[in-house]
Design a protein around this motif. Structure first.
Motif, mmCIF file in Angstrom:
data_model
loop_
_atom_site.group_PDB
_atom_site.id
_atom_site.type_symbol
_atom_site.label_atom_id
_atom_site.label_comp_id
_atom_site.label_asym_id
_atom_site.label_seq_id
_atom_site.Cartn_x
_atom_site.Cartn_y
_atom_site.Cartn_z
ATOM 1 N N VAL A 38 50.540 18.725 74.748
ATOM 2 C CA VAL A 38 49.223 18.867 75.352
ATOM 3 C C VAL A 38 48.674 20.232 74.971
ATOM 4 O O VAL A 38 49.389 21.240 75.029
ATOM 5 N N ASP A 39 47.424 20.283 74.590
ATOM 6 C CA ASP A 39 46.750 21.524 74.228
ATOM 7 C C ASP A 39 46.709 22.457 75.441
ATOM 8 O O ASP A 39 46.126 22.129 76.468
ATOM 9 N N LYS A 40 47.313 23.632 75.306
ATOM 10 C CA LYS A 40 47.347 24.582 76.413
ATOM 11 C C LYS A 40 45.964 25.127 76.754
ATOM 12 O O LYS A 40 45.761 25.672 77.832
ATOM 13 N N GLY A 41 45.019 24.956 75.866
ATOM 14 C CA GLY A 41 43.646 25.342 76.160
ATOM 15 C C GLY A 41 43.048 24.517 77.290
ATOM 16 O O GLY A 41 42.057 24.918 77.904
ATOM 17 N N LEU A 42 43.650 23.362 77.576
ATOM 18 C CA LEU A 42 43.197 22.511 78.681
ATOM 19 C C LEU A 42 43.732 22.967 80.031
ATOM 20 O O LEU A 42 43.210 22.569 81.072
ATOM 21 N N TYR A 43 44.761 23.791 80.030
ATOM 22 C CA TYR A 43 45.442 24.150 81.266
ATOM 23 C C TYR A 43 44.530 24.714 82.357
ATOM 24 O O TYR A 43 44.710 24.373 83.524
ATOM 25 N N PRO A 44 43.561 25.562 82.047
ATOM 26 C CA PRO A 44 42.699 26.045 83.138
ATOM 27 C C PRO A 44 41.996 24.909 83.895
ATOM 28 O O PRO A 44 41.747 25.037 85.095
ATOM 29 N N SER A 45 41.740 23.802 83.229
ATOM 30 C CA SER A 45 41.102 22.675 83.908
ATOM 31 C C SER A 45 42.060 21.942 84.844
ATOM 32 O O SER A 45 41.638 21.111 85.641
ATOM 33 N N PHE A 46 43.350 22.270 84.759
ATOM 34 C CA PHE A 46 44.350 21.641 85.629
ATOM 35 C C PHE A 46 44.407 22.302 87.005
ATOM 36 O O PHE A 46 45.008 21.764 87.925
ATOM 37 N N ILE A 47 43.813 23.489 87.128
ATOM 38 C CA ILE A 47 43.825 24.209 88.400
ATOM 39 C C ILE A 47 42.700 23.643 89.265
ATOM 40 O O ILE A 47 41.541 23.661 88.882
ATOM 41 N N GLY A 48 43.057 23.137 90.416
ATOM 42 C CA GLY A 48 42.055 22.598 91.339
ATOM 43 C C GLY A 48 42.254 21.125 91.630
ATOM 44 O O GLY A 48 42.474 20.754 92.778
ATOM 45 N N PRO A 49 42.187 20.267 90.596
ATOM 46 C CA PRO A 49 42.370 18.838 90.880
ATOM 47 C C PRO A 49 43.799 18.538 91.335
ATOM 48 O O PRO A 49 44.720 19.302 91.043
ATOM 49 N N PRO A 50 43.991 17.421 92.023
ATOM 50 C CA PRO A 50 45.351 17.029 92.400
ATOM 51 C C PRO A 50 46.239 16.883 91.163
ATOM 52 O O PRO A 50 45.788 16.397 90.110
ATOM 53 N N VAL A 51 47.479 17.301 91.285
ATOM 54 C CA VAL A 51 48.429 17.234 90.172
ATOM 55 C C VAL A 51 48.530 15.804 89.642
ATOM 56 O O VAL A 51 48.544 15.582 88.427
ATOM 57 N N SER A 52 48.582 14.828 90.523
ATOM 58 C CA SER A 52 48.727 13.439 90.071
ATOM 59 C C SER A 52 47.525 12.995 89.235
ATOM 60 O O SER A 52 47.684 12.240 88.272
ATOM 61 N N SER A 53 46.342 13.478 89.559
ATOM 62 C CA SER A 53 45.153 13.139 88.764
ATOM 63 C C SER A 53 45.250 13.736 87.363
ATOM 64 O O SER A 53 44.886 13.092 86.382
ATOM 65 N N THR A 54 45.726 14.963 87.293
ATOM 66 C CA THR A 54 45.886 15.605 85.987
ATOM 67 C C THR A 54 46.941 14.873 85.170
ATOM 68 O O THR A 54 46.729 14.580 83.989
ATOM 69 N N LEU A 55 48.059 14.568 85.773
ATOM 70 C CA LEU A 55 49.128 13.884 85.045
ATOM 71 C C LEU A 55 48.688 12.497 84.585
ATOM 72 O O LEU A 55 49.107 12.040 83.514
ATOM 73 N N ALA A 56 47.836 11.843 85.344
ATOM 74 C CA ALA A 56 47.355 10.506 84.983
ATOM 75 C C ALA A 56 46.539 10.524 83.691
ATOM 76 O O ALA A 56 46.383 9.486 83.047
ATOM 77 N N ARG A 57 46.048 11.688 83.301
ATOM 78 C CA ARG A 57 45.312 11.807 82.037
ATOM 79 C C ARG A 57 46.244 11.700 80.832
ATOM 80 O O ARG A 57 45.797 11.405 79.720
ATOM 81 N N PHE A 58 47.545 11.938 81.034
ATOM 82 C CA PHE A 58 48.477 12.033 79.921
ATOM 83 C C PHE A 58 49.631 11.043 79.972
ATOM 84 O O PHE A 58 50.342 10.876 78.982
ATOM 85 N N PHE A 59 49.826 10.413 81.113
ATOM 86 C CA PHE A 59 50.940 9.482 81.275
ATOM 87 C C PHE A 59 50.441 8.104 81.676
ATOM 88 O O PHE A 59 49.391 7.967 82.292
#
Length: 88
Positions: A38-59
């Motif tokens: 996963v592009d680490k440039g996306l990581y700042p967008s992971f702060i705030g939303p629920p972890v499960s929502s973020t993981l659902a983008r990739f799994f």
């Protein structure tokens, strides 16, 4: 003596403490363990939303719960200790 307030709540995560280092490290670990790049440039967008929502983008849907369990296990055992107070 009667107090005006019964409780005081502090929003530590992201308000008083910068927890991003531990969160980013935990995402690194979950993605690496599960074979995702996963592009680490996306990581700042992971702060705030629920972890499960973020993981659902990739799994796949059937993998999200296990990836979330991995996230919580690592974050709670090690990464949460990487938090630091914001200056000021």
């Amino acid at each position: 003596m009667k107090y005006k307030y019964e409780s005081v709540f502090f929003d530590l995560d992201g308000t008083l403490f910068d927890t991003s280092k531990g969160i980013y490290e935990t995402f690194d670990r979950v993605f690496a363990t599960r074979g995702k790049t996963v592009d680490k440039g996306l990581y700042p967008s992971f702060i705030g939303p629920p972890v499960s929502s973020t993981l659902a983008r990739f799994f796949e849907p059937g993998e999200v719960a296990a990836a979330h369990d991995d996230f919580r296990a690592y974050y709670n055992s090690e990464a949460k200790f990487k938090a630091r107070l914001y200056d000021g």
